[in-house]
Motif scaffolding. Structure first.
Motif, short mmCIF file in Angstrom:
data_model
loop_
_atom_site.label_atom_id
_atom_site.label_comp_id
_atom_site.label_asym_id
_atom_site.label_seq_id
_atom_site.Cartn_x
_atom_site.Cartn_y
_atom_site.Cartn_z
N PRO A 159 46.00 68.29 102.29
CA PRO A 159 46.63 68.01 101.00
C PRO A 159 46.58 66.52 100.62
N ALA A 160 46.77 65.63 101.60
CA ALA A 160 46.76 64.20 101.29
C ALA A 160 45.38 63.75 100.81
N SER A 161 44.32 64.29 101.42
CA SER A 161 42.96 63.96 101.00
C SER A 161 42.68 64.50 99.60
N ALA A 162 43.17 65.70 99.34
CA ALA A 162 42.97 66.31 98.02
C ALA A 162 43.65 65.47 96.93
N ILE A 163 44.82 64.90 97.26
CA ILE A 163 45.52 64.05 96.29
C ILE A 163 44.66 62.82 95.97
N GLU A 164 44.09 62.20 96.99
CA GLU A 164 43.24 61.02 96.76
C GLU A 164 42.06 61.36 95.86
N LEU A 165 41.44 62.50 96.12
CA LEU A 165 40.31 62.93 95.30
C LEU A 165 40.77 63.21 93.86
N ALA A 166 41.91 63.85 93.74
CA ALA A 166 42.43 64.21 92.41
C ALA A 166 42.72 62.96 91.58
N VAL A 167 43.24 61.91 92.23
CA VAL A 167 43.53 60.66 91.52
C VAL A 167 42.25 60.08 90.94
N GLU A 168 41.18 60.05 91.74
CA GLU A 168 39.90 59.51 91.26
C GLU A 168 39.38 60.32 90.08
N THR A 169 39.50 61.63 90.16
CA THR A 169 38.99 62.49 89.09
C THR A 169 39.80 62.34 87.81
N MET A 170 41.13 62.30 87.93
CA MET A 170 41.97 62.19 86.73
C MET A 170 41.75 60.86 86.04
N LYS A 171 41.56 59.79 86.81
CA LYS A 171 41.31 58.48 86.20
C LYS A 171 40.01 58.52 85.41
N THR A 172 39.00 59.17 85.96
CA THR A 172 37.71 59.26 85.25
C THR A 172 37.80 60.15 84.02
N ALA A 173 38.47 61.29 84.18
CA ALA A 173 38.49 62.28 83.10
C ALA A 173 39.34 61.85 81.92
N THR A 174 40.44 61.13 82.18
CA THR A 174 41.38 60.82 81.09
C THR A 174 41.48 59.34 80.78
N GLY A 175 40.93 58.49 81.63
CA GLY A 175 41.04 57.05 81.41
C GLY A 175 42.44 56.52 81.64
N SER A 176 43.29 57.29 82.27
CA SER A 176 44.69 56.90 82.49
C SER A 176 44.92 56.38 83.90
N LYS A 177 45.95 55.54 84.03
CA LYS A 177 46.36 55.09 85.37
C LYS A 177 47.09 56.22 86.07
N ILE A 178 46.73 56.46 87.30
CA ILE A 178 47.43 57.45 88.12
C ILE A 178 47.84 56.71 89.39
N GLU A 179 49.13 56.40 89.51
CA GLU A 179 49.58 55.63 90.67
C GLU A 179 51.01 56.00 91.05
N ALA A 180 51.40 55.61 92.24
CA ALA A 180 52.74 55.94 92.73
C ALA A 180 53.79 55.23 91.88
N PRO A 181 54.80 55.92 91.37
CA PRO A 181 55.84 55.28 90.55
C PRO A 181 56.56 54.20 91.35
N LYS A 182 56.74 53.02 90.74
CA LYS A 182 57.37 51.91 91.45
C LYS A 182 58.78 52.26 91.90
#
Length: 404
Positions: A86-109
């Protein structure tokens, strides 16, 4: 093609309740016609309608609106490749969402700081988007397939290289801009970081307002501690809840052509172009009529259904009949407000359409319950709810036929 607008007018009586409260816990209200009325926001009723879709449509036709888009995508990635942690899938998902939507995807401060303060592992805080993102399940599935294809067994470096390719990046953008779900097509979508991914809403929903003056009342309550002894007579808890009651006028309009355009993007060659729109109109009609916001529902149990529904298919523009209630309905000597509201609605609709000449060639259906609603019978063809949905779906399909 003839333009098609679906107008829905509803009268619904709600007993003591708090369907939609403001920041102080008080039922929302509005001044209209110089008097205070009960009000339920359009956002509250759209949310209730979306929840009703879960019983009316398959999940594949619906979307998810969340900040936790990386988590939602990661679940689909793991479903396609169960060997991934699951942790690896999250990392991959972050990369894909950033590319697909142009949005920042990061851990909330805020959550990261809380994890630090609690001595936990801040790395376990799941990355989120900065705002709610609305994606269809089909779009998430398409992104998951691209992610698995480009990550070569789960490698983040391979996926980053994959997304640097212009063609692959275009595929990701296309995945989130086609095959929209019914709820995205109806209610629209705004992607703050990529305006080209926005979807114009096909539906407008008015704030529901009371047809008469409505005062806010307060229920003072006490609760007894079950373990009190006989000589302990005091309450274990005291408080108060604000509420009101009203006969509401509800209105919504659907631009069927806009909806057809939103749902048609990305259809396969073997899919009928009118069927998705036809089903979406039927689902919205039934969902909007029968849904109810659930604010304080366990306290008041205010489960009511509309007493009267008038549906019109127009060819030029939507028309609300809220003007019928600018002068508030007065309580009759016998009975409440519903009979008077139906008379006013029937008189106003007839007069307004005659004066503006907007009724020619338009179809009208009336779905009503009880003798109090008889004044509305002459406005159109009387139907049941099932008959209404069936007839409107057929009429929409006929209008969307090529050459109609």
């Amino acid at each position: 093609m003839t333009r098609t607008i679906l107008d829905i007018h509803i009268l619904q009586t709600v007993p003591p309740s708090n369907l939609n409260r403001d920041d102080t816990g008080t039922p929302k209200s509005a001044l209209y016609g110089g008097v205070r009325r009960a009000r339920v926001s359009s956002q509250a009723w759209k949310r209730a309608t979306r929840k009703a879709f879960e019983e009316l449509l398959p999940s594949s036709e619906l979307g998810v609106r969340t900040k936790r888009v990386a988590e939602a995508l990661a679940e689909r990635i793991v479903a396609l490749d169960p060997s991934l942690a699951p942790a690896s899938a999250i990392e991959l998902a972050v990369e894909t969402m950033k590319t697909a939507t142009g949005s920042k995807i990061e851990a909330p401060k805020r959550k990261t700081k809380t994890a630090q303060d609690d001595g936990g592992n801040e790395d376990k805080v799941t990355p989120e988007s900065a705002y709610l993102m609305f994606l269809s399940r089909r779009q998430l599935d398409a992104l998951a397939a691209l992610t698995v294809e480009g990550s070569a067994g789960g490698s983040v470096a391979s996926l980053q290289k994959y997304w640097k390719d212009k063609e692959n990046k275009a595929k990701a953008r296309q995945a989130v801009d086609t095959r929209h779900s019914v709820d995205i097509a109806l209610f629209g979508r705004m992607v703050a970081d990529s305006a080209d991914l926005n979807v114009e809403a096909a539906t407008q929903v008015a704030h529901a307002i009371g047809v008469h003056v409505s005062e806010i009342e307060s229920d003072y309550f006490t609760a007894v501690d079950d373990r009190n002894s006989d000589d302990e007579t005091g309450a274990g808890m005291i408080g108060s809840i604000d509420f009101n009651s009203a006969t509401l006028y509800r209105y919504a309009a659907v631009d069927v052509n806009e909806l057809h355009g939103n749902l048609g993007v990305g259809l396969r060659n073997d899919e009928s172009p009118s069927t998705p729109t036809q089903k979406a109109v039927g689902a919205f009609l039934e969902g909007f009529i029968t849904s109810l916001p659930t604010g304080k529902i366990n306290t008041f149990g205010n489960h009511t259904l509309p007493a009267a529904v008038v549906v019109k298919l127009r060819t030029r523009r939507p028309v609300s009949f809220v003007g019928a209630f600018e002068e508030p309905v007065r309580k009759e000597d016998e009975g409440g407000f519903l009979r008077g509201a139906c008379k006013k609605l029937a008189e106003h609709a007839t007069s307004l359409e005659q004066q503006y000449g907007v009724s020619d060639g338009e179809q009208t259906w009336v779905f009503r319950v009880g003798e109090e609603t008889r004044a509305l019978a002459e406005l159109g063809v009387e139907v049941t709810l099932a008959g209404l949905v069936k007839d409107v779906e057929a009429a929409v399909a006929a209008r969307l036929e090529p050459g109609a």
